[in-house]
Motif scaffolding. Structure first.
Motif, PDB file in Angstrom:
ATOM      1  N   THR A  30       8.220   0.315  -3.346  1.00  0.00           N
ATOM      2  CA  THR A  30       6.841   0.167  -3.225  1.00  0.00           C
ATOM      3  C   THR A  30       6.628   0.698  -1.686  1.00  0.00           C
ATOM      4  O   THR A  30       5.439   1.127  -1.380  1.00  0.00           O
ATOM      5  N   GLU A  31       7.457  -0.050  -0.859  1.00  0.00           N
ATOM      6  CA  GLU A  31       7.254   0.153   0.560  1.00  0.00           C
ATOM      7  C   GLU A  31       7.302   1.727   1.217  1.00  0.00           C
ATOM      8  O   GLU A  31       6.581   2.034   1.710  1.00  0.00           O
ATOM      9  N   TRP A  32       8.466   2.282   0.398  1.00  0.00           N
ATOM     10  CA  TRP A  32       8.582   3.756   0.633  1.00  0.00           C
ATOM     11  C   TRP A  32       7.682   4.465   0.388  1.00  0.00           C
ATOM     12  O   TRP A  32       7.236   5.461   0.938  1.00  0.00           O
ATOM     13  N   GLY A  80       4.286   3.460  -0.227  1.00  0.00           N
ATOM     14  CA  GLY A  80       3.111   3.213   0.219  1.00  0.00           C
ATOM     15  C   GLY A  80       3.137   3.381   1.955  1.00  0.00           C
ATOM     16  O   GLY A  80       2.037   4.137   2.248  1.00  0.00           O
ATOM     17  N   LYS A  81       4.083   3.459   2.364  1.00  0.00           N
ATOM     18  CA  LYS A  81       4.265   3.780   3.912  1.00  0.00           C
ATOM     19  C   LYS A  81       4.388   5.402   4.219  1.00  0.00           C
ATOM     20  O   LYS A  81       3.965   5.981   5.197  1.00  0.00           O
ATOM     21  N   ASN A  82       4.794   6.175   3.080  1.00  0.00           N
ATOM     22  CA  ASN A  82       5.040   7.378   3.219  1.00  0.00           C
ATOM     23  C   ASN A  82       3.885   8.304   2.434  1.00  0.00           C
ATOM     24  O   ASN A  82       4.107   9.463   2.326  1.00  0.00           O
ATOM     25  N   ASN A  83       2.881   7.679   1.872  1.00  0.00           N
ATOM     26  CA  ASN A  83       2.000   8.232   0.804  1.00  0.00           C
ATOM     27  C   ASN A  83       2.607   9.311  -0.029  1.00  0.00           C
ATOM     28  O   ASN A  83       2.319  10.550   0.097  1.00  0.00           O
ATOM     29  N   THR A 117       0.745  -7.346  -2.413  1.00  0.00           N
ATOM     30  CA  THR A 117       1.399  -5.981  -2.281  1.00  0.00           C
ATOM     31  C   THR A 117       0.035  -5.055  -2.120  1.00  0.00           C
ATOM     32  O   THR A 117       0.123  -4.074  -1.072  1.00  0.00           O
ATOM     33  N   ARG A 142      -1.193  -4.983   1.335  1.00  0.00           N
ATOM     34  CA  ARG A 142      -0.417  -4.346   2.433  1.00  0.00           C
ATOM     35  C   ARG A 142      -0.305  -3.070   2.390  1.00  0.00           C
ATOM     36  O   ARG A 142      -0.244  -2.365   3.317  1.00  0.00           O
ATOM     37  N   TYR A 143      -0.536  -2.131   1.167  1.00  0.00           N
ATOM     38  CA  TYR A 143      -0.391  -0.992   0.803  1.00  0.00           C
ATOM     39  C   TYR A 143      -1.622  -0.209   0.426  1.00  0.00           C
ATOM     40  O   TYR A 143      -2.251  -0.846  -0.471  1.00  0.00           O
ATOM     41  N   HIS A 149      12.609  -5.546   7.381  1.00  0.00           N
ATOM     42  CA  HIS A 149      11.303  -4.499   7.342  1.00  0.00           C
ATOM     43  C   HIS A 149       9.928  -5.199   7.038  1.00  0.00           C
ATOM     44  O   HIS A 149       8.916  -4.809   6.875  1.00  0.00           O
ATOM     45  N   ILE A 181       8.997  -6.964   4.239  1.00  0.00           N
ATOM     46  CA  ILE A 181       8.562  -6.615   3.224  1.00  0.00           C
ATOM     47  C   ILE A 181       8.462  -7.697   2.371  1.00  0.00           C
ATOM     48  O   ILE A 181       9.119  -8.600   2.276  1.00  0.00           O
TER      49      ILE A 181
END
Length: 233
Positions: A44-46, A48-51, A75, A78-79, A181, A183
């Protein structure tokens, strides 16, 4: 495109680069299932952070831990993401509970699998319908049934390509990455819960127990899958 061809294109790409390649090959056709487990939070981080052009969904079984619902809210805070929730079909669930009671899954493997079918499998099939690629947070050491899987494979049951970006990660590596990170992850992971599902079917494990010992602990070890990642025999 078949799995062999996809593997050749992906090569040794990992993490975000892997997901970027997949979305470029299958625009609007990639979906990611999150249960808000610690592995899923990394993916999810990957996204969300990279659209990334990946649709997110979760299966709200109606019997999740309160800690899982809290993480779901954190979550979203954050994203900049939308996580589509899929719930059980009311008529199926009402009929099952009316006939067998709310906790019949403790009584037999058949009842438990029927509960999983209604709460997870049927909603999953609705979620992935029409998609070409399904991203998951599966790791190979999560159960004995997953050692024979590969990081890219074709799911014959659901007729979809599945990709597991964290397939060769250890649980320790996952936790380390999340902490490095910052997360957010489920606090139950720090209380002896390496695997978190529905509240009635999940317990903490003791030192030395198998990773999946806390899931459906009253059943035989070889039966500890809900059917979401079933393989044709």
């Amino acid at each position: 495109m078949n799995v062999k061809e996809l593997k050749e294109i992906i090569g040794d790409k990992k993490g975000v680069e892997l997901l970027q390649t997949v979305t470029s090959l299958f625009p609007k056709e990639v979906i990611f299932s999150t249960s808000f487990g610690i592995e899923d939070q990394i993916i999810t981080e990957w996204i969300g952070k990279n659209n990334l052009d990946i649709q997110l969904f979760t299966l709200d079984t109606g019997r999740l831990f309160k800690e899982t619902y809290s993480l779901w809210s954190r979550t979203l805070e954050r994203y900049p993401l939308q996580i589509k929730a899929y719930s059980p079909d009311n008529s199926l669930l009402e009929d099952f509970i009316s006939k067998k009671g709310p906790n019949s899954f403790y009584e037999s493997v058949e009842n438990r699998k029927e509960c999983c079918r209604i709460r997870k499998i049927e909603p999953l099939q609705r979620a992935i319908s029409g998609k070409k690629v399904w991203i998951t947070g599966i790791r190979s050491d999560q159960s004995v049934n997953r050692h024979d899987m590969d990081f890219i494979e074709y799911d014959e049951v659901n007729q979809i390509i599945k990709i597991h970006p964290l397939f060769d990660w250890t649980f320790e590596a996952v936790k380390k990455y999340c902490k490095e990170h910052y997360i957010p992850y489920n606090v139950l992971h720090d209380k002896g819960f390496p695997s978190i599902g529905c509240q009635p079917c999940t317990r903490a494990i003791q030192a030395g127990e198998d990773f999946r010992a806390g899931r459906w602990w009253w059943e035989d070890q070889s039966k500890k899958e809900c059917g979401l990642h079933a393989v044709k025999s």
